[in-house]
Design a protein around this motif. Structure first.
Motif, PDB file in Angstrom:
ATOM      1  N   UNK A   1       0.463 -10.548   9.994  1.00 17.02           N
ATOM      2  CA  UNK A   1       0.145  -9.328  10.732  1.00 17.02           C
ATOM      3  C   UNK A   1      -1.360  -9.167  10.976  1.00 17.02           C
ATOM      4  N   UNK A   2      -2.140 -10.117  10.494  1.00 17.17           N
ATOM      5  CA  UNK A   2      -3.562 -10.107  10.819  1.00 17.17           C
ATOM      6  C   UNK A   2      -4.500  -9.630   9.738  1.00 17.17           C
ATOM      7  N   UNK A   3      -4.016  -9.383   8.543  1.00 16.00           N
ATOM      8  CA  UNK A   3      -4.902  -9.000   7.447  1.00 16.00           C
ATOM      9  C   UNK A   3      -5.395 -10.284   6.783  1.00 16.00           C
ATOM     10  N   UNK A   4      -6.689 -10.565   6.809  1.00 17.24           N
ATOM     11  CA  UNK A   4      -7.193 -11.775   6.146  1.00 17.24           C
ATOM     12  C   UNK A   4      -6.824 -11.761   4.656  1.00 17.24           C
ATOM     13  N   UNK A   5      -6.277 -12.869   4.142  1.00 13.52           N
ATOM     14  CA  UNK A   5      -5.811 -12.906   2.749  1.00 13.52           C
ATOM     15  C   UNK A   5      -6.885 -12.561   1.719  1.00 13.52           C
ATOM     16  N   UNK A   6      -8.142 -12.817   2.024  1.00  6.08           N
ATOM     17  CA  UNK A   6      -9.200 -12.522   1.051  1.00  6.08           C
ATOM     18  C   UNK A   6      -9.838 -11.154   1.276  1.00  6.08           C
ATOM     19  N   UNK A   7      -9.260 -10.337   2.162  1.00  5.33           N
ATOM     20  CA  UNK A   7      -9.815  -9.001   2.392  1.00  5.33           C
ATOM     21  C   UNK A   7      -9.433  -8.056   1.253  1.00  5.33           C
ATOM     22  N   UNK A   8     -10.213  -7.024   1.079  1.00 11.47           N
ATOM     23  CA  UNK A   8      -9.950  -6.035   0.023  1.00 11.47           C
ATOM     24  C   UNK A   8      -8.568  -5.399   0.199  1.00 11.47           C
ATOM     25  N   UNK A   9      -8.201  -5.084   1.439  1.00 13.33           N
ATOM     26  CA  UNK A   9      -6.887  -4.469   1.715  1.00 13.33           C
ATOM     27  C   UNK A   9      -5.747  -5.406   1.345  1.00 13.33           C
ATOM     28  N   UNK A  10      -5.849  -6.676   1.739  1.00 15.13           N
ATOM     29  CA  UNK A  10      -4.777  -7.633   1.449  1.00 15.13           C
ATOM     30  C   UNK A  10      -4.651  -7.871  -0.051  1.00 15.13           C
ATOM     31  N   UNK A  11      -5.771  -7.987  -0.736  1.00 15.21           N
ATOM     32  CA  UNK A  11      -5.724  -8.179  -2.189  1.00 15.21           C
ATOM     33  C   UNK A  11      -5.143  -6.958  -2.890  1.00 15.21           C
ATOM     34  N   UNK A  12      -5.509  -5.755  -2.435  1.00 12.23           N
ATOM     35  CA  UNK A  12      -4.947  -4.536  -3.012  1.00 12.23           C
ATOM     36  C   UNK A  12      -3.440  -4.475  -2.770  1.00 12.23           C
ATOM     37  N   UNK A  13      -3.013  -4.812  -1.558  1.00  7.39           N
ATOM     38  CA  UNK A  13      -1.582  -4.805  -1.242  1.00  7.39           C
ATOM     39  C   UNK A  13      -0.823  -5.792  -2.121  1.00  7.39           C
ATOM     40  N   UNK A  14      -1.382  -6.979  -2.341  1.00 10.66           N
ATOM     41  CA  UNK A  14      -0.726  -7.993  -3.176  1.00 10.66           C
ATOM     42  C   UNK A  14      -0.551  -7.495  -4.608  1.00 10.66           C
ATOM     43  N   UNK A  15      -1.563  -6.849  -5.146  1.00 10.13           N
ATOM     44  CA  UNK A  15      -1.477  -6.334  -6.522  1.00 10.13           C
ATOM     45  C   UNK A  15      -0.462  -5.194  -6.599  1.00 10.13           C
ATOM     46  N   UNK A  16      -0.462  -4.311  -5.602  1.00  4.74           N
ATOM     47  CA  UNK A  16       0.489  -3.197  -5.601  1.00  4.74           C
ATOM     48  C   UNK A  16       1.916  -3.727  -5.524  1.00  4.74           C
ATOM     49  N   UNK A  17       2.176  -4.690  -4.661  1.00  3.55           N
ATOM     50  CA  UNK A  17       3.516  -5.287  -4.577  1.00  3.55           C
ATOM     51  C   UNK A  17       3.888  -5.905  -5.920  1.00  3.55           C
ATOM     52  N   UNK A  18       2.971  -6.641  -6.529  1.00  4.83           N
ATOM     53  CA  UNK A  18       3.257  -7.283  -7.817  1.00  4.83           C
ATOM     54  C   UNK A  18       3.621  -6.251  -8.881  1.00  4.83           C
TER      55      UNK A  18
END
Length: 141
Positions: free
Chosen positions: A36-53
């Motif tokens: 969807x266009x969120x760079x994997x190393x961006x703060x938003x993408x990293x936050x989303x990954x942790x929240x999902x986990x």
């Protein structure tokens, strides 16, 4: 003639209520938000990954019923805002946020710190959906 609104991009996957299912939820979320266009190393993408986990781990740990899995749903509300939903069959076990020193409930402290908001909705007939929204950059103290 009025134009219809374009539906928000969505992703939904049923997963096994196991540690492997929780890990897969995180991996699938990272891949989807990158598409969807969120760079994997961006703060938003990293936050989303942790929240999902954290939400997936909670579904496995506290929302598991024999023979039942959990559902991960992602909805891209705006180009910069993601809604994460994890649904499990245990509506009788609502999330509890505990203090940092308490061994249980620390995952929700992390979710609260990374998400713009989160909450719980009933999922009839007997389940619950824990949701969180990630988007804007959080400002530290």
């Amino acid at each position: 003639m009025p134009q219809s609104a374009t539906p928000a991009p969505q992703f939904t996957q049923l997963l096994s209520a196991t540690r492997r299912g929780a890990r897969l939820a995180r991996l699938l979320a990272v891949e989807q938000i990158a598409q969807w266009g969120w760079p994997p190393d961006s703060e938003r993408a990293e936050a989303a990954a942790v929240v999902v986990a954290e939400l997936a781990a909670n579904a496995v740990r506290h929302g598991r019923l024999p023979g039942r899995g959990f559902r991960l749903s992602l909805v891209l509300l705006l180009a910069s805002r993601l809604r994460i939903e994890v649904t499990d069959p245990r509506g009788d076990r609502l999330p509890v946020v505990s203090g940092v020193a308490d061994e249980r409930g620390r995952g929700l402290v992390i979710v609260d710190a990374l998400a713009d908001g989160w909450g719980v909705l009933p999922y009839p007939p007997s389940g619950k959906t824990v949701w969180a929204e990630v988007g804007s950059a959080r400002q530290g103290p």
